[in-house]
Design a protein around this motif. Sequence first.
Motif, PDB file in Angstrom:
ATOM      1  N   SER A 165       2.793   0.024  10.697  1.00 43.07           N
ATOM      2  CA  SER A 165       3.515   1.082   9.993  1.00 43.07           C
ATOM      3  C   SER A 165       4.541   0.478   9.047  1.00 43.07           C
ATOM      4  N   LEU A 166       4.961   1.280   8.069  1.00 39.35           N
ATOM      5  CA  LEU A 166       5.948   0.794   7.097  1.00 39.35           C
ATOM      6  C   LEU A 166       7.259   0.428   7.781  1.00 39.35           C
ATOM      7  N   LYS A 195       0.831  -1.203   0.000  1.00 37.58           N
ATOM      8  CA  LYS A 195       0.000   0.000   0.000  1.00 37.58           C
ATOM      9  C   LYS A 195       0.866   1.253   0.000  1.00 37.58           C
ATOM     10  N   THR A 196       1.953   1.226   0.738  1.00 45.22           N
ATOM     11  CA  THR A 196       2.837   2.383   0.802  1.00 45.22           C
ATOM     12  C   THR A 196       3.478   2.662  -0.553  1.00 45.22           C
ATOM     13  N   ILE A 197       3.927   1.603  -1.216  1.00 44.12           N
ATOM     14  CA  ILE A 197       4.564   1.774  -2.535  1.00 44.12           C
ATOM     15  C   ILE A 197       3.597   2.418  -3.522  1.00 44.12           C
ATOM     16  N   ASP A 205       0.847   4.160  -2.880  1.00 42.27           N
ATOM     17  CA  ASP A 205       0.489   5.519  -2.455  1.00 42.27           C
ATOM     18  C   ASP A 205       1.591   6.527  -2.775  1.00 42.27           C
ATOM     19  N   LYS A 206       2.844   6.134  -2.565  1.00 44.06           N
ATOM     20  CA  LYS A 206       3.960   7.055  -2.776  1.00 44.06           C
ATOM     21  C   LYS A 206       4.173   7.368  -4.258  1.00 44.06           C
ATOM     22  N   LEU A 207       4.055   6.355  -5.121  1.00 37.19           N
ATOM     23  CA  LEU A 207       4.284   6.581  -6.545  1.00 37.19           C
ATOM     24  C   LEU A 207       3.089   7.261  -7.213  1.00 37.19           C
ATOM     25  N   GLY A 208       1.897   7.033  -6.671  1.00 40.15           N
ATOM     26  CA  GLY A 208       0.722   7.729  -7.179  1.00 40.15           C
ATOM     27  C   GLY A 208       0.154   7.116  -8.438  1.00 40.15           C
ATOM     28  N   SER A 229       4.036   1.207 -10.032  1.00 39.70           N
ATOM     29  CA  SER A 229       3.851   1.030  -8.584  1.00 39.70           C
ATOM     30  C   SER A 229       3.254  -0.333  -8.263  1.00 39.70           C
TER      31      SER A 229
END
Length: 432
Positions: free
Chosen positions: A224-225, A89-91, A93-96, A103
Amino acid sequence: MTPLVISWVGALIGLLLAILLILFKLAPTYSLILGAIVGAFIGGADFAQAVSIVISGTQSVMGTVVRIIAAGVFAGVMMESGAAEAIAKTIVDKLGGTKAMLSLALATMIITAVGVFIPVAVLIVAPIALSVGNKMGYSKVALLVALSGGGKAGNIISPNPNTIAAAGGYKLDVNQVMLGGLIPAICGVIVAVIIASMIKYKGTKVTDEEAAELEKVSTTNLPSLAKSLVTPAIAIVLLMISPVGSMLGLDALAKLKIDSLYILPFAGIVGSLALGKRKKILEYCSSGLNRMTPTILIIIGAGAIGGLITASSLPSQVVSLVEASGLSGTFLAPIAGILMAAATASTSTGVILATGSFSNAILNTGVAPLSAAVMTHAGATVIDHLPHGTYFHVTRNAMGMSMKDRMKVVMYESMVGLTMTIVAVILYGFIL
């Protein structure tokens, strides 16, 4: 006393019978053991000799079995704690959304690379992919190409059962095979992203109703990540100590020979503590072992059929055939991986059968063990996603796809696997 040499005809019939029984949905373990017994009888063995062949074959894979059991602790922590989902999910979200295909492919690649089974990795990332696809108007075919391609790339650099089997089949450390597959994996994920981007508007789209259903699933309880990365970071750093020491000429590090047998459980336990899940360690261990059990049983069966082939003249016949055809012995490793994985529609089973049955023949052609392992491993990703396997149906259900759309993905998945195989053959067959 001269040891019995089984006729190559008997060994070949036993192998083909095992594959045929798997295609007819008999449990792979029974299929492989039955194939080994029938092949031994046809090849000239008596009752006692047939039993001896099966027992010696299964004994030869016990090292791999123990390592896979140990890896269950690591896998259980990553899958059950939510750590893998948090990373994915973090990957994304960060790349968009503008880099959606990249992503999604990277997310699946990374969580597979850190030890999550590829079907589970796709299941984890699929809801995220469908949500992104609905917002961007992307097709399900393109989304699954990104997920499956990324998963395949991550699978050849992961401490998963297929990598452990590839290492065990050629008497290598698992970290050597993981590192050896890195360049082919990078090339594979690049091709997956390119293909997915080219076809992103072609095919069935994600409906608003499907997107609405996804929003009902809560992800607020994910760790958390930073905490999620503890388990894979410990495993990767420790497993890479010996290979990095060898590359840098640091003998003290190179001689440590750190093994996944104890590193993966250690990483899993420390990761559980970092996640604040101390009370769930036993639960994660049980879950991980349950996930590993089907693969362990298949390995035992593959050991039996491997014992038959090792005791037969089939390996020498294969080498002679390759030499007579003028084909370089280098190609035997990827061909074995491709054919066995296609027959079983499974990366892990394909690698296990290819290494257990043909590793000696491949090495007899003069191919180095690491080169053979990487090429066999990469070859097993070319057509391991056919409809007679579970991966095809798990991924189809995860994406809510029709059979027609899922079949379209098969060709693109094969292009990713073939890319990794070609790169592995060029790199390890002709350059290194």
